[in-house]
Design a protein around this motif. Structure first.
Motif, PDB file in Angstrom:
ATOM      1  N   LEU A  42      58.278  54.252  56.644  1.00 14.78           N
ATOM      2  CA  LEU A  42      57.208  55.254  56.529  1.00 14.78           C
ATOM      3  C   LEU A  42      56.436  55.312  57.834  1.00 14.78           C
ATOM      4  CD1 LEU A  42      55.847  54.507  52.942  1.00 14.78           C
ATOM      5  CD2 LEU A  42      57.800  55.913  53.632  1.00 14.78           C
ATOM      6  N   PRO A  43      55.849  56.467  58.177  1.00 19.13           N
ATOM      7  CA  PRO A  43      55.750  57.661  57.339  1.00 19.13           C
ATOM      8  C   PRO A  43      57.083  58.397  57.196  1.00 19.13           C
ATOM      9  CG  PRO A  43      54.879  58.121  59.519  1.00 19.13           C
ATOM     10  CD  PRO A  43      55.162  56.655  59.468  1.00 19.13           C
ATOM     11  N   ALA A  44      57.203  59.098  56.056  1.00 15.79           N
ATOM     12  CA  ALA A  44      58.369  59.923  55.797  1.00 15.79           C
ATOM     13  C   ALA A  44      57.907  61.225  55.159  1.00 15.79           C
ATOM     14  CB  ALA A  44      59.340  59.193  54.871  1.00 15.79           C
ATOM     15  N   ALA A  45      58.636  62.279  55.452  1.00 14.51           N
ATOM     16  CA  ALA A  45      58.362  63.587  54.837  1.00 14.51           C
ATOM     17  C   ALA A  45      59.396  63.809  53.746  1.00 14.51           C
ATOM     18  CB  ALA A  45      58.465  64.694  55.883  1.00 14.51           C
ATOM     19  N   VAL A  46      58.935  64.212  52.576  1.00 15.96           N
ATOM     20  CA  VAL A  46      59.856  64.428  51.461  1.00 15.96           C
ATOM     21  C   VAL A  46      59.673  65.814  50.867  1.00 15.96           C
ATOM     22  CG1 VAL A  46      59.917  61.957  50.884  1.00 15.96           C
ATOM     23  CG2 VAL A  46      58.286  63.460  49.717  1.00 15.96           C
ATOM     24  N   LEU A  47      60.781  66.369  50.416  1.00 14.36           N
ATOM     25  CA  LEU A  47      60.792  67.635  49.687  1.00 14.36           C
ATOM     26  C   LEU A  47      61.221  67.336  48.255  1.00 14.36           C
ATOM     27  CD1 LEU A  47      62.696  69.815  52.309  1.00 14.36           C
ATOM     28  CD2 LEU A  47      60.270  70.027  51.691  1.00 14.36           C
ATOM     29  N   SER A  48      60.501  67.881  47.302  1.00 10.00           N
ATOM     30  CA  SER A  48      60.881  67.738  45.904  1.00 10.00           C
ATOM     31  C   SER A  48      61.953  68.768  45.574  1.00 10.00           C
ATOM     32  CB  SER A  48      59.656  67.956  45.014  1.00 10.00           C
ATOM     33  OG  SER A  48      60.058  68.367  43.724  1.00 10.00           O
ATOM     34  N   GLY A 303      53.581  83.498  34.736  1.00 17.07           N
ATOM     35  CA  GLY A 303      53.028  82.194  34.343  1.00 17.07           C
ATOM     36  C   GLY A 303      52.961  81.232  35.511  1.00 17.07           C
ATOM     37  N   ARG A 304      53.489  80.012  35.347  1.00 17.34           N
ATOM     38  CA  ARG A 304      53.405  78.943  36.351  1.00 17.34           C
ATOM     39  C   ARG A 304      53.786  79.452  37.734  1.00 17.34           C
ATOM     40  NH1 ARG A 304      52.388  75.060  39.456  1.00 17.34           N
ATOM     41  NH2 ARG A 304      53.080  72.928  39.081  1.00 17.34           N
ATOM     42  N   GLY A 305      52.915  79.220  38.682  1.00 13.62           N
ATOM     43  CA  GLY A 305      53.156  79.737  40.023  1.00 13.62           C
ATOM     44  C   GLY A 305      53.951  78.772  40.891  1.00 13.62           C
ATOM     45  N   LEU A 306      53.805  78.955  42.192  1.00 12.79           N
ATOM     46  CA  LEU A 306      54.528  78.111  43.147  1.00 12.79           C
ATOM     47  C   LEU A 306      54.035  76.665  43.057  1.00 12.79           C
ATOM     48  CD1 LEU A 306      54.356  80.648  46.126  1.00 12.79           C
ATOM     49  CD2 LEU A 306      56.370  80.118  44.721  1.00 12.79           C
ATOM     50  N   LYS A 307      54.931  75.740  43.335  1.00 16.91           N
ATOM     51  CA  LYS A 307      54.577  74.317  43.270  1.00 16.91           C
ATOM     52  C   LYS A 307      54.640  73.694  44.670  1.00 16.91           C
ATOM     53  CE  LYS A 307      56.797  73.638  38.739  1.00 16.91           C
ATOM     54  NZ  LYS A 307      57.802  72.846  37.988  1.00 16.91           N
ATOM     55  N   PRO A 308      53.716  72.803  44.991  1.00 14.56           N
ATOM     56  CA  PRO A 308      53.814  72.119  46.293  1.00 14.56           C
ATOM     57  C   PRO A 308      55.047  71.222  46.324  1.00 14.56           C
ATOM     58  CG  PRO A 308      51.972  71.267  45.004  1.00 14.56           C
ATOM     59  CD  PRO A 308      52.529  72.421  44.235  1.00 14.56           C
ATOM     60  N   ALA A 309      55.915  71.438  47.298  1.00  9.82           N
ATOM     61  CA  ALA A 309      57.205  70.737  47.349  1.00  9.82           C
ATOM     62  C   ALA A 309      57.304  69.776  48.525  1.00  9.82           C
ATOM     63  CB  ALA A 309      58.343  71.752  47.443  1.00  9.82           C
ATOM     64  N   LEU A 310      56.358  69.851  49.434  1.00 10.29           N
ATOM     65  CA  LEU A 310      56.434  69.044  50.668  1.00 10.29           C
ATOM     66  C   LEU A 310      55.311  68.015  50.661  1.00 10.29           C
ATOM     67  CD1 LEU A 310      57.177  68.302  53.580  1.00 10.29           C
ATOM     68  CD2 LEU A 310      56.072  70.412  54.333  1.00 10.29           C
ATOM     69  N   ARG A 311      55.690  66.742  50.722  1.00  7.05           N
ATOM     70  CA  ARG A 311      54.691  65.677  50.725  1.00  7.05           C
ATOM     71  C   ARG A 311      55.028  64.647  51.795  1.00  7.05           C
ATOM     72  NH1 ARG A 311      53.502  64.125  44.378  1.00  7.05           N
ATOM     73  NH2 ARG A 311      51.571  65.329  44.240  1.00  7.05           N
ATOM     74  N   LEU A 404      63.896  65.984  56.897  1.00 11.03           N
ATOM     75  CA  LEU A 404      63.040  65.645  55.763  1.00 11.03           C
ATOM     76  C   LEU A 404      63.943  65.152  54.642  1.00 11.03           C
ATOM     77  CD1 LEU A 404      61.808  68.450  57.198  1.00 11.03           C
ATOM     78  CD2 LEU A 404      60.007  68.054  55.519  1.00 11.03           C
ATOM     79  N   LEU A 405      63.474  64.139  53.937  1.00 10.79           N
ATOM     80  CA  LEU A 405      64.228  63.628  52.793  1.00 10.79           C
ATOM     81  C   LEU A 405      64.029  64.552  51.599  1.00 10.79           C
ATOM     82  CD1 LEU A 405      63.163  59.864  53.120  1.00 10.79           C
ATOM     83  CD2 LEU A 405      65.186  61.001  54.090  1.00 10.79           C
ATOM     84  N   VAL A 406      65.049  64.683  50.771  1.00 12.84           N
ATOM     85  CA  VAL A 406      64.911  65.419  49.516  1.00 12.84           C
ATOM     86  C   VAL A 406      64.912  64.395  48.397  1.00 12.84           C
ATOM     87  CG1 VAL A 406      65.887  67.214  48.045  1.00 12.84           C
ATOM     88  CG2 VAL A 406      66.064  67.402  50.540  1.00 12.84           C
ATOM     89  N   VAL A 407      63.926  64.491  47.503  1.00 13.55           N
ATOM     90  CA  VAL A 407      63.761  63.461  46.471  1.00 13.55           C
ATOM     91  C   VAL A 407      63.767  64.087  45.080  1.00 13.55           C
ATOM     92  CG1 VAL A 407      62.465  61.894  47.981  1.00 13.55           C
ATOM     93  CG2 VAL A 407      61.227  63.608  46.616  1.00 13.55           C
ATOM     94  N   ASP A 408      64.125  63.247  44.104  1.00 14.90           N
ATOM     95  CA  ASP A 408      64.004  63.687  42.709  1.00 14.90           C
ATOM     96  C   ASP A 408      62.601  63.364  42.208  1.00 14.90           C
ATOM     97  OD1 ASP A 408      63.931  60.982  42.065  1.00 14.90           O
ATOM     98  OD2 ASP A 408      66.010  60.914  41.384  1.00 14.90           O
ATOM     99  N   ASP A 409      62.371  63.606  40.922  1.00 11.65           N
ATOM    100  CA  ASP A 409      61.006  63.435  40.411  1.00 11.65           C
ATOM    101  C   ASP A 409      60.602  61.968  40.278  1.00 11.65           C
ATOM    102  OD1 ASP A 409      60.884  66.152  40.407  1.00 11.65           O
ATOM    103  OD2 ASP A 409      61.199  66.388  38.248  1.00 11.65           O
ATOM    104  N   ALA A 410      61.594  61.066  40.457  1.00 10.51           N
ATOM    105  CA  ALA A 410      61.269  59.633  40.445  1.00 10.51           C
ATOM    106  C   ALA A 410      61.169  59.073  41.869  1.00 10.51           C
ATOM    107  CB  ALA A 410      62.323  58.872  39.648  1.00 10.51           C
ATOM    108  N   HIS A 411      61.057  59.988  42.870  1.00  8.37           N
ATOM    109  CA  HIS A 411      60.889  59.580  44.264  1.00  8.37           C
ATOM    110  C   HIS A 411      62.107  58.842  44.810  1.00  8.37           C
ATOM    111  CE1 HIS A 411      56.732  60.733  43.535  1.00  8.37           C
ATOM    112  NE2 HIS A 411      56.706  59.904  42.524  1.00  8.37           N
TER     113      HIS A 411
END
Lengths: 421, 421
Positions: A42-48, A303-311, A404-411
């Motif tokens: 770390l630091p690392a950039a991840v995309l969900s 309904g549900r709008g855009l979600k933040p995908a970059l952390r 950037l790393l791509v991650v699942d919902d469990a990181h």
């Protein structure tokens, strides 16, 4: 089978990787690294992955509802994997800002580029002319707003026996590029008409993002639409359908509404160019999304709008005095021009799952490689804890990472994308 | 023969290159591209070879005058070619800020790294432990300021049968990292002493750059020196000579003056760590240099100070309304956190040489890919003109480029360097 955009044999190097050499997106995915288990430097950039796919589908549905085409602005991510994902999801083409960006996109398979910017200078002319010479199927257009630029393009591309597609750019007083009034527009159009063999007028373009209020945006868009209609009526376009294009990432709803006047027009393609929707953020673009959801009926219905995908993930590296944590995350890792990164999660090595960061944690300053996090005495935070940050302004975060790393919902890391800035 | 640091077979791609594929620094040099002839796609970042060599010699002479060693901060440039140039000019080692930076430097031949930062987290521990395992000749030390960090380092490196070199970091109240007082220092030293097989104390380190006034800087440096002397007197260092290290790019003269107390001490190596001297700038570091030349007798005696070596070239892409030029140079190309780029030269294609930019030309705002240049009605500026900009803050300019061109005094490309952020 659904294509996996996040696995490839592109070599990866640099920050935000596990130890070991010669990673590629595919070997990373096979490694199954876990952010929470500290497998990654770390630091690392991840995309969900799930948020990316949600946002992709969201914008497609939105554009379809207005009969608009999408040419997502690729300058945001400059990632061929994400371009391919966007094109496979029905995008008409990719928007870019510079000739080298165009060259990079073409190298990775993009065959239709709208340069929402002036193409200036022999070095840049050559880059584009080389692509056109090498690939007759490559479709490229840039925007023009001055007689001098049209003449320079005409001389250069004409001398190479080529024709360059251009769109007239409409601008607003006090704004960025683009013709300010009818007389400037007339002069540019007259110059284009002087070079029929070298310059082809294929549309009208506007970037409304420099205007600050909705009334001003709508006025600018109507002027742009009227300009398209006037040129069309005069038979001034060299290709059919002719393009009418607008929309950055903040006002795409208003552009869709205003340009809906041409939806279904057989001689028109309305092209929207948002770029930041794919990753969204919790800063400037969340603010924009709140306005859109309050005002736009299509967005409301969806309904549900855009979600933040970059952390971004980083470590607490020092707790030197009460109320202050020093985090290993700096201006080299995150955008800082539209608000500092916001702490979202705190994870202690050994724990099973992260916990939400308290709302009072705030980054108060950043240096090249450090963030100064304001905390309170008694907060449960230790040197070595992991912090996950949301960001504001994806463009200036992406360009700080070669991958950037791509991650699942469990990181867990499920792949990666590389960037080509 | 003098080594040519600016020619190599490293593949180059992206912005700031001539048209054509597969450039390397060597093929670029052979091409003999001219910025003034528009052979290169702009924007482009250029380094003046003559200014680099001047600055290199200047800092060597300065450090020699004080009997100090140099470990230039490599995070500024992250360029192996420049590291090699600095090491060949007598640098003791290279300073870095992160484990991935260290890995990149090691890959390119750097064998002595002072990490002027805490090493935190399993992912980062593994990067360094892998280097130490693979290369017994690799010398590496990081700084510590907390018991938790020392214990984590000790457990990780001890479990791998390794010893990690650490330096105690001294910090100041309201500053960044580093122990604030004697009791924090004592706790960290006691923890180090608990792990003699896994942790070796090799020096004392300070970063004075977060302190704003000279009196505060001197007080901090004296505390640091006293700490070194106390540890030395107690026989606390694990290696001889033990290091005493300070100095960012703004106060290196004051650090040299204060730490001169140990010059010639057989058990001490005083190590200065400036990074920005190599390229200098016309912003924050020119301000610092003016103070240094006014105050420091060695600098005064040396005459001509550091020269700005890093510049950016870009095109005027639009002149949409009186008083405003839009330039193809954005936040993606230049640092903007310590002042915007400053126009230095204006060159019209076809002219033989550039002319100085009028002093009233000022960048008033920047976007991702554009700069807004304030000019006056009647100024001699055209769409397609080239502008050369000086910069403020080299670190955040370097990291926007995967390579920078190296030019001679006639703005001809004589090579390039690649960067590894």
């Amino acid at each position: 089978m659904q294509e996996n955009y996040f696995q490839s044999n592109a070599p990866l190097a640099g920050k935000g990787l596990p130890a070991g050499d010669a990673w590629t997106p595919s070997t990373l995915a096979a490694r199954g690294a876990s952010i929470l288990d500290e497998d990654v430097s770390l630091p690392a950039a991840v995309l969900s992955e799930s948020a990316l796919r949600h946002n992709l589908a969201w914008m497609r549905e939105f554009a379809d509802a207005y009969g608009c085409r999408l040419a997502p602005h690729g300058k945001t991510t400059m990632s061929p994997a994400l371009f391919r994902m966007q094109l496979d999801a029905g995008a008409w083409g990719i928007t870019l800002a510079t000739a080298p960006q165009t060259q990079a996109a073409h190298t990775h398979g993009v065959r239709k580029v709208l340069l929402a910017n002036q193409l200036v200078g022999k070095g840049n002319f050559d880059l584009i002319a080389d692509l056109q010479a090498r690939d007759p199927d490559f479709w490229f257009a840039c925007v023009v707003d001055s007689v001098d630029n049209v003449a320079a393009l005409a001389r250069h591309f004409g001398a190479r026996g080529q024709r360059i597609r251009v769109m007239l750019e409409i601008g607003s007083e006090g704004g960025r590029t683009g013709v300010r009034d009818e007389s400037q527009a007339r002069a540019v159009l007259d110059e284009i008409a002087r070079w029929p063999d070298a310059v082809a007028l294929v549309g009208v373009e506007v970037y409304e993002g420099v205007v600050k209020d909705e009334a001003g945006v709508r006025a600018l868009l109507r002027r742009t639409l009227a300009q398209w209609q006037a040129i069309h009526a005069a038979g001034g376009f060299a290709e059919t359908p002719a393009l009418l294009s607008g929309a950055g990432s903040a006002w795409f709803d208003v552009v869709a509404e205003e340009f809906a006047a041409l939806a279904g027009h057989p001689a028109a393609d309305v092209v929207l160019r948002p770029g930041c929707y794919l990753t969204h953020d919790v800063g400037i673009y969340r603010d924009a999304a709140e306005r859109i959801h309050a005002a736009n009926p299509v967005a409301r219905r969806m309904g549900r709008g855009l979600k933040p995908a970059l952390r971004l993930w980083a470590h607490v590296q020092s707790l030197p005095e009460p109320g202050r944590a020093i985090v290993g995350l700096g201006k080299r890792d995150a955008a800082f021009d539209a608000g500092f990164p916001l702490p979202a999660l705190r994870h202690r090595p050994g724990d099973t799952t992260p916990v939400d960061a308290p709302a009072h944690w705030r980054v108060g300053a950043m240096m090249d490689q450090h963030a100064f996090l304001q905390i309170e005495a008694g907060d449960d935070l230790k040197v070595g804890d992991l912090l996950c940050f949301d960001i504001s302004h994806p463009c200036l975060t992406f360009d700080k990472w070669r991958h950037l790393l791509v991650v699942d919902d469990a990181h867990r890391v499920v792949g990666a994308i590389d960037t080509h800035f």
